[in-house]
Design an enzyme around this catalytic site. Structure first.
Site, PDB file in Angstrom:
ATOM      1  CG  ASP A   1      -0.294  -0.523   2.479  1.00 62.05           C
ATOM      2  OD1 ASP A   1       0.906  -0.254   2.675  1.00 62.05           O
ATOM      3  OD2 ASP A   1      -0.971  -1.208   3.267  1.00 62.05           O
TER       4      ASP A   1
ATOM      5  CG  ASN B   1      -9.113  -2.639  11.884  1.00 61.55           C
ATOM      6  OD1 ASN B   1      -8.144  -3.216  11.386  1.00 61.55           O
ATOM      7  ND2 ASN B   1      -9.590  -1.502  11.392  1.00 61.55           N
TER       8      ASN B   1
ATOM      9  CG  HIS C   1      -5.967  -3.092   8.732  1.00 57.86           C
ATOM     10  ND1 HIS C   1      -6.148  -2.120   9.682  1.00 57.86           N
ATOM     11  CD2 HIS C   1      -4.643  -3.064   8.439  1.00 57.86           C
ATOM     12  CE1 HIS C   1      -4.992  -1.535   9.949  1.00 57.86           C
ATOM     13  NE2 HIS C   1      -4.058  -2.103   9.206  1.00 57.86           N
TER      14      HIS C   1
ATOM     15  CD  GLU D   1      -8.911   0.208   7.725  1.00 58.45           C
ATOM     16  OE1 GLU D   1      -8.881  -0.762   8.495  1.00 58.45           O
ATOM     17  OE2 GLU D   1      -8.330   1.280   7.965  1.00 58.45           O
TER      18      GLU D   1
END
Length: 266
Positions: A67, A137, A139, A144
C-alpha cells in the site's frame, strides 16, 4: 495455515528473515510483496544484516508494496517509499527501479492506477512471498473491515481506528492522509506464499479472529484461512487468546521435520 508461536518479537523477526532469505536464494528472479508498519522493521533490519555480511543478495529481487498513502510524494517523510528506503532499499543491492508501490495522485484515476498495479504484478510473474502485518481491527494491507474478499488494488478510506493507530507516526500539526491505495484481498491471496507477522497483546484478539473465527469481510485477515500456503508467525503475547496453542506448537514441531528434509518451501 501453518501457525508458528515463538517466544518474543525478536524470534518472530528472525523466523521471518529465514523465510524471506530462503525464497531469495531459491528463486532466480524472486518477487517479494512487502509491508510497512512497526512490525516488519525488525525483519528488514535482519535482512540488511544478512546482506552486509555477504549472506544475501537482492540483485535480482523485484518488490511490490502492499500500500501507499493517496496523493503523497515519494520524497515525503511519511510516504511508504521513504519508509522502505530508510529501512531496506538504501541498505541493500536492490535495483530500485524494480521496487513498486501502488501510487496515486489527485489527478490520477484510482481505478486506472489500481489496474496498472495489478498488471505490473502479473508481468513480474506474480508474488512469490507476501509479507503481511495485521491491524488491531483485522486489516491486512489497508483492507479495512467490510473489504470485499474478492477485492483488487484500489483506493480505500481508512477507519478511525487505523487513523488513530497510525497517528503516533505523525507530528501534531502534520497532515495525516485519510485514504490509501492498497492491494486487495484477492491480490494478496494470489501470492504463492503469504507470511504474516504479529506481535504483542494488542494484536491477540485480531489473531484469534483470523485463525479460529469465521471467514468474514469484518476480519479481512480471516481470508488467509483460504490460502494454501499461509505462514503465521506470532509471539506468545499475540497468541495469548488462542485456546489451541498446544496443538499448534506440536504441529509445528512435526512440520519442522519435513522442513529439515525438504526445505521451507516444499
Amino acid at each position: 495455515m501453518q501457525i508458528i508461536i515463538l517466544e518474543n518479537a525478536e524470534q518472530v523477526a528472525s523466523g521471518a528473515a529465514q523465510w524471506v532469505a530462503e525464497v531469495i536464494k531459491q528463486k532466480t528472479n524472486p518477487v517479494l510483496g512487502l509491508a510497512t508498519g512497526s512490525t516488519p522493521i525488525s525483519l528488514y533490519k535482519q535482512l540488511v544484516e544478512y546482506h552486509q555480511k555477504g549472506q544475501l543478495s537482492f540483485e535480482n529481487v523485484t518488490t511490490f508494496n502492499l500500500d501507499e498513502y493517496h496523493n503523497i510524494e515519494a520524497e515525503n517523510p511519511q510516504s511508504y517509499r521513504t519508509f522502505m528506503k530508510q529501512n531496506l532499499f538504501d541498505h541493500v543491492n536492490i535495483d530500485q527501479e524494480k521496487t513498486y508501490l501502488p501510487t496515486c495522485r489527485n489527478d490520477q484515476n484510482p481505478r486506472v492506477q489500481g489496474l496498472a498495479y495489478e498488471e505490473q504484478i502479473k508481468n513480474a510473474g506474480g508474488v512469490d512471498l507476501q509479507i503481511l502485518g495485521i491491524g488491531a481491527n483485522g486489516h491486512i494491507g489497508f483492507n479495512e473491515p467490510t473489504s470485499s474478499l474478492a477485492s483488487r488494488t484500489r483506493i480505500k478510506t481508512l477507519t478511525k481506528q487505523t487513523l488513530q493507530d497510525n497517528s503516533r507516526l505523525f507530528k501534531k500539526d502534520e497532515y495525516q492522509p485519510t485514504m490509501a491505495m492498497t492491494m486487495g484481498i484477492a491480490t494478496i491471496l494470489d501470492a504463492r506464499y503469504v507470511l504474516l507477522m504479529a506481535t504483542g497483546k494488542n494484536k491477540a484478539a485480531a489473531v484469534k479472529q483470523m485463525i479460529t473465527g469465521p471467514v468474514t469481510a469484518m476480519c479481512p485477515a480471516s481470508a488467509l484461512q483460504m490460502h494454501e500456503n499461509a505462514i503465521i508467525l506470532i509471539d506468545k503475547d499475540a497468541a495469548s487468546e488462542l485456546t489451541e496453542q498446544e496443538y499448534f506448537q506440536w504441529a509445528n514441531q512435526e512440520h519442522q521435520k519435513i522442513n529439515q528434509t525438504f526445505g521451507l518451501f516444499i
